[in-house]
Design a protein around this motif. Structure first.
Motif, PDB file in Angstrom:
ATOM      1  N   ARG A  71      10.250   7.542   8.345  1.00 37.51           N
ATOM      2  CA  ARG A  71       9.213   7.941   7.389  1.00 37.51           C
ATOM      3  C   ARG A  71       9.714   7.839   5.952  1.00 37.51           C
ATOM      4  NH1 ARG A  71       6.103  13.048  10.152  1.00 37.51           N
ATOM      5  NH2 ARG A  71       5.620  11.988  12.100  1.00 37.51           N
ATOM      6  N   ILE A  72       8.768   7.671   5.052  1.00 36.31           N
ATOM      7  CA  ILE A  72       9.081   7.584   3.626  1.00 36.31           C
ATOM      8  C   ILE A  72       9.355   8.990   3.104  1.00 36.31           C
ATOM      9  CG2 ILE A  72       8.176   6.963   1.354  1.00 36.31           C
ATOM     10  CD1 ILE A  72       6.404   4.903   2.835  1.00 36.31           C
ATOM     11  N   ARG A  73      10.415   9.111   2.319  1.00 41.81           N
ATOM     12  CA  ARG A  73      10.811  10.408   1.768  1.00 41.81           C
ATOM     13  C   ARG A  73      11.104  10.299   0.277  1.00 41.81           C
ATOM     14  NH1 ARG A  73       9.010  13.965   5.166  1.00 41.81           N
ATOM     15  NH2 ARG A  73       9.586  13.438   7.281  1.00 41.81           N
ATOM     16  N   THR A  74      10.816  11.373  -0.442  1.00 38.95           N
ATOM     17  CA  THR A  74      11.181  11.435  -1.856  1.00 38.95           C
ATOM     18  C   THR A  74      12.650  11.825  -1.954  1.00 38.95           C
ATOM     19  OG1 THR A  74      10.643  13.777  -2.092  1.00 38.95           O
ATOM     20  CG2 THR A  74       8.850  12.185  -2.486  1.00 38.95           C
ATOM     21  N   LEU A  75      13.211  11.674  -3.128  1.00 37.17           N
ATOM     22  CA  LEU A  75      14.603  12.036  -3.333  1.00 37.17           C
ATOM     23  C   LEU A  75      14.811  13.531  -3.089  1.00 37.17           C
ATOM     24  CD1 LEU A  75      17.348  10.922  -4.055  1.00 37.17           C
ATOM     25  CD2 LEU A  75      16.812  11.289  -6.455  1.00 37.17           C
ATOM     26  N   ASP A  76      13.869  14.356  -3.530  1.00 38.87           N
ATOM     27  CA  ASP A  76      13.966  15.803  -3.299  1.00 38.87           C
ATOM     28  C   ASP A  76      13.944  16.125  -1.807  1.00 38.87           C
ATOM     29  OD1 ASP A  76      14.097  16.329  -6.012  1.00 38.87           O
ATOM     30  OD2 ASP A  76      11.943  16.703  -6.200  1.00 38.87           O
ATOM     31  N   PRO A 114       7.778   4.873  -9.240  1.00 40.46           N
ATOM     32  CA  PRO A 114       7.746   3.755 -10.194  1.00 40.46           C
ATOM     33  C   PRO A 114       9.123   3.499 -10.814  1.00 40.46           C
ATOM     34  CG  PRO A 114       5.984   5.320 -10.642  1.00 40.46           C
ATOM     35  CD  PRO A 114       6.885   5.953  -9.625  1.00 40.46           C
ATOM     36  N   LEU A 115       9.449   2.230 -10.966  1.00 42.10           N
ATOM     37  CA  LEU A 115      10.715   1.843 -11.584  1.00 42.10           C
ATOM     38  C   LEU A 115      10.462   1.311 -12.990  1.00 42.10           C
ATOM     39  CD1 LEU A 115      12.444   0.074  -8.568  1.00 42.10           C
ATOM     40  CD2 LEU A 115      12.814   2.386  -9.414  1.00 42.10           C
ATOM     41  N   ASN A 116      11.488   1.328 -13.798  1.00 47.56           N
ATOM     42  CA  ASN A 116      11.358   0.912 -15.195  1.00 47.56           C
ATOM     43  C   ASN A 116      11.670  -0.556 -15.428  1.00 47.56           C
ATOM     44  OD1 ASN A 116      10.612   3.458 -16.095  1.00 47.56           O
ATOM     45  ND2 ASN A 116      12.728   4.110 -16.272  1.00 47.56           N
ATOM     46  N   HIS A 117      11.653  -1.362 -14.379  1.00 48.37           N
ATOM     47  CA  HIS A 117      11.861  -2.794 -14.583  1.00 48.37           C
ATOM     48  C   HIS A 117      10.887  -3.586 -13.716  1.00 48.37           C
ATOM     49  CE1 HIS A 117      14.773  -1.498 -11.504  1.00 48.37           C
ATOM     50  NE2 HIS A 117      14.546  -2.654 -10.944  1.00 48.37           N
ATOM     51  N   ARG A 140       4.648  -3.491 -11.909  1.00 47.37           N
ATOM     52  CA  ARG A 140       4.336  -2.406 -10.981  1.00 47.37           C
ATOM     53  C   ARG A 140       5.334  -2.344  -9.822  1.00 47.37           C
ATOM     54  NH1 ARG A 140      -1.579  -3.422  -9.252  1.00 47.37           N
ATOM     55  NH2 ARG A 140      -0.466  -5.214  -8.474  1.00 47.37           N
ATOM     56  N   LEU A 141       6.607  -2.334 -10.114  1.00 48.19           N
ATOM     57  CA  LEU A 141       7.640  -2.267  -9.087  1.00 48.19           C
ATOM     58  C   LEU A 141       7.886  -0.806  -8.728  1.00 48.19           C
ATOM     59  CD1 LEU A 141       9.556  -4.136  -7.517  1.00 48.19           C
ATOM     60  CD2 LEU A 141      11.262  -3.688  -9.272  1.00 48.19           C
ATOM     61  N   ALA A 142       7.971  -0.517  -7.438  1.00 45.76           N
ATOM     62  CA  ALA A 142       8.167   0.857  -6.983  1.00 45.76           C
ATOM     63  C   ALA A 142       9.274   0.906  -5.933  1.00 45.76           C
ATOM     64  CB  ALA A 142       6.873   1.413  -6.397  1.00 45.76           C
ATOM     65  N   LEU A 143       9.904   2.055  -5.839  1.00 41.80           N
ATOM     66  CA  LEU A 143      10.986   2.276  -4.882  1.00 41.80           C
ATOM     67  C   LEU A 143      10.474   3.147  -3.742  1.00 41.80           C
ATOM     68  CD1 LEU A 143      14.024   2.157  -4.131  1.00 41.80           C
ATOM     69  CD2 LEU A 143      14.308   4.213  -5.519  1.00 41.80           C
ATOM     70  N   LEU A 144      10.706   2.698  -2.515  1.00 43.69           N
ATOM     71  CA  LEU A 144      10.390   3.483  -1.321  1.00 43.69           C
ATOM     72  C   LEU A 144      11.694   3.801  -0.609  1.00 43.69           C
ATOM     73  CD1 LEU A 144       7.393   1.478   0.159  1.00 43.69           C
ATOM     74  CD2 LEU A 144       7.303   3.703  -0.941  1.00 43.69           C
ATOM     75  N   ARG A 145      11.822   5.034  -0.152  1.00 38.88           N
ATOM     76  CA  ARG A 145      13.011   5.436   0.601  1.00 38.88           C
ATOM     77  C   ARG A 145      12.576   5.824   2.006  1.00 38.88           C
ATOM     78  NH1 ARG A 145      13.655   7.973  -4.453  1.00 38.88           N
ATOM     79  NH2 ARG A 145      15.506   7.291  -5.562  1.00 38.88           N
ATOM     80  N   ARG A 180       0.830  -1.214   0.000  1.00 43.92           N
ATOM     81  CA  ARG A 180       0.000   0.000   0.000  1.00 43.92           C
ATOM     82  C   ARG A 180       0.861   1.259   0.000  1.00 43.92           C
ATOM     83  NH1 ARG A 180      -3.601  -3.298   2.821  1.00 43.92           N
ATOM     84  NH2 ARG A 180      -2.764  -2.872   4.873  1.00 43.92           N
ATOM     85  N   ALA A 181       1.919   1.253   0.787  1.00 43.44           N
ATOM     86  CA  ALA A 181       2.819   2.411   0.815  1.00 43.44           C
ATOM     87  C   ALA A 181       3.438   2.632  -0.560  1.00 43.44           C
ATOM     88  CB  ALA A 181       3.908   2.207   1.866  1.00 43.44           C
ATOM     89  N   ALA A 182       3.822   1.553  -1.219  1.00 46.00           N
ATOM     90  CA  ALA A 182       4.413   1.671  -2.553  1.00 46.00           C
ATOM     91  C   ALA A 182       3.408   2.216  -3.558  1.00 46.00           C
ATOM     92  CB  ALA A 182       4.943   0.315  -3.007  1.00 46.00           C
ATOM     93  N   MET A 183       2.158   1.804  -3.438  1.00 40.87           N
ATOM     94  CA  MET A 183       1.125   2.283  -4.357  1.00 40.87           C
ATOM     95  C   MET A 183       0.907   3.788  -4.222  1.00 40.87           C
ATOM     96  SD  MET A 183      -1.674  -0.811  -4.116  1.00 40.87           S
ATOM     97  CE  MET A 183      -2.997   0.269  -4.576  1.00 40.87           C
ATOM     98  N   HIS A 184       0.972   4.291  -3.004  1.00 40.16           N
ATOM     99  CA  HIS A 184       0.652   5.699  -2.760  1.00 40.16           C
ATOM    100  C   HIS A 184       1.872   6.614  -2.712  1.00 40.16           C
ATOM    101  CE1 HIS A 184      -3.540   4.759  -2.107  1.00 40.16           C
ATOM    102  NE2 HIS A 184      -3.163   3.766  -1.322  1.00 40.16           N
ATOM    103  N   HIS A 185       3.015   6.086  -2.316  1.00 48.34           N
ATOM    104  CA  HIS A 185       4.188   6.937  -2.111  1.00 48.34           C
ATOM    105  C   HIS A 185       5.410   6.501  -2.906  1.00 48.34           C
ATOM    106  CE1 HIS A 185       1.999   8.715   1.218  1.00 48.34           C
ATOM    107  NE2 HIS A 185       1.788   7.509   1.690  1.00 48.34           N
ATOM    108  N   GLY A 186       5.321   5.372  -3.579  1.00 46.20           N
ATOM    109  CA  GLY A 186       6.487   4.824  -4.267  1.00 46.20           C
ATOM    110  C   GLY A 186       6.815   5.535  -5.566  1.00 46.20           C
TER     111      GLY A 186
END
Length: 88
Positions: free
Chosen positions: A69-74, A39-42, A51-56, A31-37
């Motif tokens: 907490r989950i954070r974006t790269l920015d 998207p990756l290209n593989h 539907r692979l996603a990266l969470l940080r 669920r976290a990946a769906m809303h905050h992830g």
């Protein structure tokens, strides 16, 4: 060890194991990946879902209540200037 055994079985031609059975991501993580992830290209290396996603997640004592907490790269780049040492 059980997870490693399952992944090895998935790649073994002698064992009939479906990929969705082997892909056992925690529902909260999905669920976290769906809303905050991001998207990756593989595809997923286990179930081959596109539907692979990266969470940080950022962790550190100096982050206080923001640790874990989950954070974006920015956001991470901005936090780099505001906080001391932390891990992603």
């Amino acid at each position: 060890l059980q997870r490693r055994h399952t992944l090895e079985a998935l790649r073994s031609p002698q064992v009939d194991l479906s990929a969705p059975t082997a892909c056992d991501a925690d529902p909260m993580l999905v669920r976290a990946a769906m809303h905050h992830g991001e998207p990756l290209n593989h595809d997923c290396p286990v179930c081959e879902s596109p539907r692979l996603a990266l969470l940080r997640h950022a962790f550190g004592h100096q982050l206080g209540q923001y640790s874990g907490r989950i954070r974006t790269l920015d956001e991470l780049e901005e936090m780099e200037h505001q906080f001391g040492e932390f891990h992603v």
